[in-house]
Scaffold this motif. Structure first.
Motif, mmCIF file in Angstrom:
data_model
loop_
_atom_site.group_PDB
_atom_site.id
_atom_site.type_symbol
_atom_site.label_atom_id
_atom_site.label_comp_id
_atom_site.label_asym_id
_atom_site.label_seq_id
_atom_site.Cartn_x
_atom_site.Cartn_y
_atom_site.Cartn_z
ATOM 1 N N GLY A 1 0.742 -1.278 0.034
ATOM 2 C CA GLY A 1 0.016 -0.017 0.052
ATOM 3 C C GLY A 1 0.870 1.250 -0.012
ATOM 4 N N LEU A 2 1.892 1.237 0.596
ATOM 5 C CA LEU A 2 2.878 2.391 0.833
ATOM 6 C C LEU A 2 3.291 2.555 -0.729
ATOM 7 C CD1 LEU A 2 4.570 1.754 4.067
ATOM 8 C CD2 LEU A 2 3.119 3.550 3.685
ATOM 9 N N ALA A 3 3.629 1.422 -1.237
ATOM 10 C CA ALA A 3 4.253 1.713 -2.696
ATOM 11 C C ALA A 3 3.184 2.093 -3.724
ATOM 12 C CB ALA A 3 4.922 0.068 -2.957
ATOM 13 N N ARG A 4 2.004 1.676 -3.371
ATOM 14 C CA ARG A 4 0.885 2.182 -4.302
ATOM 15 C C ARG A 4 0.753 3.441 -4.066
ATOM 16 N NH1 ARG A 4 -3.861 -1.973 -5.742
ATOM 17 N NH2 ARG A 4 -4.765 0.149 -5.521
ATOM 18 N N VAL B 1 -1.481 -11.235 14.134
ATOM 19 C CA VAL B 1 -0.778 -10.972 12.812
ATOM 20 C C VAL B 1 -1.992 -11.547 11.633
ATOM 21 C CG1 VAL B 1 0.835 -12.251 11.334
ATOM 22 C CG2 VAL B 1 1.234 -11.847 13.627
ATOM 23 N N PRO B 2 -2.652 -12.417 11.779
ATOM 24 C CA PRO B 2 -3.656 -12.589 10.882
ATOM 25 C C PRO B 2 -4.845 -11.486 10.910
ATOM 26 C CG PRO B 2 -4.218 -14.301 12.693
ATOM 27 C CD PRO B 2 -2.780 -13.570 12.898
ATOM 28 N N VAL B 3 -5.017 -10.924 11.928
ATOM 29 C CA VAL B 3 -5.804 -9.716 11.895
ATOM 30 C C VAL B 3 -5.195 -8.758 11.311
ATOM 31 C CG1 VAL B 3 -6.969 -7.967 13.510
ATOM 32 C CG2 VAL B 3 -6.946 -10.124 14.363
ATOM 33 N N VAL B 4 -4.238 -8.356 11.395
ATOM 34 C CA VAL B 4 -3.584 -7.201 10.631
ATOM 35 C C VAL B 4 -3.381 -7.546 9.019
ATOM 36 C CG1 VAL B 4 -1.083 -7.644 10.799
ATOM 37 C CG2 VAL B 4 -1.779 -5.366 10.403
ATOM 38 N N ALA B 5 -3.113 -9.084 8.891
ATOM 39 C CA ALA B 5 -3.254 -9.677 7.416
ATOM 40 C C ALA B 5 -4.431 -9.326 6.935
ATOM 41 C CB ALA B 5 -2.738 -11.055 7.744
ATOM 42 N N PHE B 6 -5.625 -9.644 7.667
ATOM 43 C CA PHE B 6 -6.619 -9.593 7.279
ATOM 44 C C PHE B 6 -7.400 -8.164 6.696
ATOM 45 C CE2 PHE B 6 -11.509 -8.760 7.602
ATOM 46 C CZ PHE B 6 -11.859 -9.465 6.762
ATOM 47 N N LEU B 7 -6.815 -7.357 7.479
ATOM 48 C CA LEU B 7 -7.247 -5.806 7.444
ATOM 49 C C LEU B 7 -6.490 -5.185 6.161
ATOM 50 C CD1 LEU B 7 -7.290 -4.630 11.003
ATOM 51 C CD2 LEU B 7 -9.351 -4.772 9.634
ATOM 52 N N ALA B 8 -5.090 -5.827 6.029
ATOM 53 C CA ALA B 8 -4.282 -5.295 5.131
ATOM 54 C C ALA B 8 -4.839 -5.671 3.582
ATOM 55 C CB ALA B 8 -2.938 -5.767 5.031
ATOM 56 N N TRP B 9 -5.342 -7.127 3.660
ATOM 57 C CA TRP B 9 -5.931 -7.745 2.310
ATOM 58 C C TRP B 9 -7.126 -7.002 1.887
ATOM 59 C CZ3 TRP B 9 -9.311 -12.545 2.798
ATOM 60 C CH2 TRP B 9 -9.512 -13.064 1.594
ATOM 61 N N LEU C 1 -8.285 -3.615 3.159
ATOM 62 C CA LEU C 1 -8.306 -2.134 3.151
ATOM 63 C C LEU C 1 -7.163 -1.845 2.122
ATOM 64 C CD1 LEU C 1 -8.931 -1.324 6.760
ATOM 65 C CD2 LEU C 1 -10.415 -1.184 4.637
ATOM 66 N N VAL C 2 -5.877 -2.349 2.169
ATOM 67 C CA VAL C 2 -4.793 -1.697 1.312
ATOM 68 C C VAL C 2 -5.020 -1.366 -0.174
ATOM 69 C CG1 VAL C 2 -2.602 -2.222 0.690
ATOM 70 C CG2 VAL C 2 -2.891 -2.502 3.077
ATOM 71 N N PRO C 3 -5.922 -2.359 -0.806
ATOM 72 C CA PRO C 3 -6.202 -2.074 -2.017
ATOM 73 C C PRO C 3 -7.216 -0.994 -2.260
ATOM 74 C CG PRO C 3 -6.183 -4.334 -1.703
ATOM 75 C CD PRO C 3 -6.312 -3.568 -0.429
ATOM 76 N N LEU C 4 -7.861 -0.465 -1.231
ATOM 77 C CA LEU C 4 -8.855 0.331 -1.398
ATOM 78 C C LEU C 4 -8.362 1.826 -0.538
ATOM 79 C CD1 LEU C 4 -11.760 -1.904 0.183
ATOM 80 C CD2 LEU C 4 -10.948 -1.707 -2.344
ATOM 81 N N ALA C 5 -9.370 2.644 -0.557
ATOM 82 C CA ALA C 5 -9.380 3.865 0.076
ATOM 83 C C ALA C 5 -10.648 4.559 0.558
ATOM 84 C CB ALA C 5 -8.849 4.933 -0.939
ATOM 85 N N PRO C 6 -11.335 3.891 1.718
ATOM 86 C CA PRO C 6 -12.407 4.040 2.337
ATOM 87 C C PRO C 6 -12.435 5.536 2.647
ATOM 88 C CG PRO C 6 -11.444 2.032 3.127
ATOM 89 C CD PRO C 6 -10.466 2.701 2.350
ATOM 90 N N TYR C 7 -13.549 6.286 2.285
ATOM 91 C CA TYR C 7 -13.653 7.828 2.576
ATOM 92 C C TYR C 7 -12.524 8.671 1.933
ATOM 93 C CZ TYR C 7 -17.402 5.711 5.409
ATOM 94 O OH TYR C 7 -18.466 5.007 5.861
ATOM 95 N N GLY C 8 -11.874 8.082 1.031
ATOM 96 C CA GLY C 8 -10.767 8.863 0.394
ATOM 97 C C GLY C 8 -9.409 8.894 1.054
ATOM 98 N N VAL C 9 -9.321 7.914 1.885
ATOM 99 C CA VAL C 9 -8.309 7.642 2.942
ATOM 100 C C VAL C 9 -7.634 6.422 2.531
ATOM 101 C CG1 VAL C 9 -7.343 7.500 5.197
ATOM 102 C CG2 VAL C 9 -9.117 9.220 4.860
ATOM 103 N N ASP C 10 -6.247 6.528 2.166
ATOM 104 C CA ASP C 10 -5.404 5.368 1.768
ATOM 105 C C ASP C 10 -5.590 4.011 2.861
ATOM 106 O OD1 ASP C 10 -4.466 6.542 -0.294
ATOM 107 O OD2 ASP C 10 -2.494 7.007 0.504
ATOM 108 N N GLY C 11 -6.032 3.069 2.216
ATOM 109 C CA GLY C 11 -6.095 1.718 3.080
ATOM 110 C C GLY C 11 -5.217 1.444 4.117
ATOM 111 N N TRP C 12 -3.977 1.882 3.700
ATOM 112 C CA TRP C 12 -2.866 1.431 4.678
ATOM 113 C C TRP C 12 -2.823 2.332 6.058
ATOM 114 C CZ3 TRP C 12 0.467 5.055 6.613
ATOM 115 C CH2 TRP C 12 0.774 6.043 6.013
ATOM 116 N N VAL D 1 -0.686 -7.846 -6.317
ATOM 117 C CA VAL D 1 -0.608 -7.347 -4.819
ATOM 118 C C VAL D 1 -1.989 -7.896 -4.136
ATOM 119 C CG1 VAL D 1 -1.110 -5.311 -3.677
ATOM 120 C CG2 VAL D 1 0.433 -5.344 -5.438
ATOM 121 N N THR D 2 -2.883 -8.091 -4.764
ATOM 122 C CA THR D 2 -4.245 -8.565 -4.048
ATOM 123 C C THR D 2 -4.091 -9.909 -3.837
ATOM 124 O OG1 THR D 2 -5.545 -6.980 -5.302
ATOM 125 C CG2 THR D 2 -6.716 -8.652 -4.241
ATOM 126 N N LYS D 3 -3.394 -10.780 -4.619
ATOM 127 C CA LYS D 3 -3.279 -12.218 -4.422
ATOM 128 C C LYS D 3 -2.351 -12.485 -3.306
ATOM 129 C CE LYS D 3 -6.380 -14.615 -6.952
ATOM 130 N NZ LYS D 3 -7.411 -15.315 -6.104
#
Length: 471
Positions: A62-65, A182-190, A192-203, A319-321
């Motif tokens: 997400g930081l790279a994107r 770890v699976p919690v942050v991995a799930f949230l990253a999977w 949210l990271v590809p998205l931008a909810p309310y215009g805010v980067d997922g990361w 990235v998504t996969k």
């Protein structure tokens, strides 16, 4: 005299008989539900430390994107790449463990457990609001300082509340609970990271969610007593005895009397230990051993843990996969230590560490060679299981070998080497990934793990079943 039998401390003005008696009573305390409750509460607090630490790798795509950082850089010490973000994290961890490990020895386990967590949570919130790479790296560095202080404090805290006969299992359970993050942050990253909810980067959402949830520490601290051993070594023997009596009472009555070997009168005398004394006998050999160990083990653990999504992307996976596969692999973090608890106190720590490192080499090289998604996931799970097994064993090992008065400071000193190593490993892994691909990364990990195996096999002390601060 055993390695863990060395008893040296600060000039606290308290008679040694009080601390020694507390040590014997703690050792004789039964493994009751209340003791496990304390381990679980400390571990829940540690969840936020693990969440904050592991989001380093999961938000990297997400930081790279977002354009804030790049996957690789032209210069080795490129401060615009993901490697710099990893380095900032571990540079902060190094400062926290090397320079500030004494805080828990001076001010107590309970206070530092609370305030270190709040400190790095605040820094993480500010980091999530940054719009430049320099601001991002600065606040990540400051958050890392708080994480470093926290992890050392939790290790010392658990070591001093748990009898030796169940300490391995306690650390395995501790790691299992903490690694639920770890699976919690991995799930949230999977998610949210590809998205931008309310215009805010997922990361940014991933970072803010963890910081907000960490406020639970204000509730947890109400149920945690101060370490009786720490209190006794600081001249607060009466307070320590009251807490110990409460622990014994909540354990279902009076604890069984100590064994004959533990009931021997103590002959230790308290002397002042300066920081420089850690580099002289009788501590020097232990400090050098665990410094070398930590310098090398960080490559095996974080060389994979912080780079899983990026390594998968480099193998041609989107990235998504890659985030989806990383989420599946992440389930091994909490499960593996629970399985390892079955043998945690049956073998010496050094042999558990050495065996885990050999397995890391095998599964790591397999991961580098494979391309099928299913096989990559299997190898990733096995590699993660070995890393977490090594992790719980050495977190227990490097705290119980040092006496109470310097436990946090000494374990912080040696543990800081893993943070120093991980700081540069971010740049080194990024360089190896660019020059030699995924195979080159795991070749580097193999060399580091071989050094760990040799060091532990030849020089690791035996600690299984030995009480703290006793001859």
């Amino acid at each position: 005299m055993s390695v863990v039998g060395i008893d040296t401390g600060f000039e606290l003005g308290a008679a040694s008989s009080g601390p020694d008696e507390i040590s014997r009573r703690l050792e004789a305390m039964p493994a009751t539900g209340h003791v496990w409750k304390l381990v679980i509460l400390l571990s829940l607090g540690g969840c936020f430390e693990i969440y904050d630490l592991f989001l380093t790798g999961y938000i990297a795509p997400g930081l790279a994107r977002s354009g804030l950082l790049s996957t690789t850089t032209q210069a080795f010490f490129g401060f615009s790449g993901i490697g710099a973000f990893v380095a900032a994290t571990f540079a902060g961890l190094f400062v926290g463990t090397f320079f500030l490990g004494f805080l828990a020895d001076r001010f107590g386990r309970r206070a530092i457990f609370t305030y270190a967590l709040l400190g790095y949570s605040a820094a993480s919130v500010i980091m999530a609001c940054q719009t430049s790479s320099s601001g991002l790296l600065l606040w990540r560095f400051l958050a890392g300082i708080g994480i470093g202080v926290e992890v050392i404090t939790i290790d010392a805290y658990i070591t001093e509340l748990v009898p030796s006969r169940m300490r391995g299992r306690a650390f395995a359970v501790n790691q299992a609970i903490m690694f639920i993050a770890v699976p919690v942050v991995a799930f949230l990253a999977w998610w949210l990271v590809p998205l931008a909810p309310y215009g805010v980067d997922g990361w940014r959402w991933v970072v803010l969610i963890g910081a907000a949830a960490s406020m639970i520490v204000w509730v947890l601290r109400l149920f945690l007593p101060e370490s009786p051993l720490w209190l006794a070594r600081h001249g607060r023997t009466e307070e320590a005895l009251r807490i110990l009596a409460t622990l014994e009472a909540r354990g279902g009555g009076t604890a069984p009397g100590p064994s004959a070997s533990l009931a021997r009168p103590a002959s230790q005398t308290a002397v002042h230990v300066a920081f420089a004394d850690l580099f002289r006998p009788p501590y020097l050999s232990l400090v050098v051993l665990f410094m070398v160990f930590n310098l090398c083990q960080a490559f095996g653990f974080y060389g994979f843990a912080n780079w899983v999504p990026t390594l998968l992307v480099e193998k041609g996976i989107t990235v998504t996969k890659s985030l989806q596969y990383s989420f599946i692999v992440a389930f091994a973090y909490p499960i593996a230590p629970l399985l390892a608890a079955s043998f945690a106190d049956k073998f010496e720590r050094r042999w558990i560490i050495a065996g885990a490192c050999v397995a890391i080499i095998v599964f790591g090289m397999a991961f580098a060679q494979l391309t099928l998604p299913a096989l990559l996931i299997v190898c990733g799970v096995l590699l993660t299981a070995c890393n977490t097994t090594m992790s719980y064993a050495y977190h227990a090992y490097q705290t119980e070998v040092f006496p109470t008065q310097i436990r946090a400071r000494a374990s912080g000193l040696v543990y800081s080497m893993s943070r120093l190593s991980a700081t540069f490993s971010g740049f080194i892994v990024a360089y190896m990934l660019k020059e030699a691909g995924v195979i080159g990364v795991f070749g580097l990990i193999t060399v580091a793990m071989l050094i760990v195996v040799i060091a532990m096999a030849l020089f690791g002390p035996d600690v299984r079943g030995k009480a703290l601060d006793t001859v």
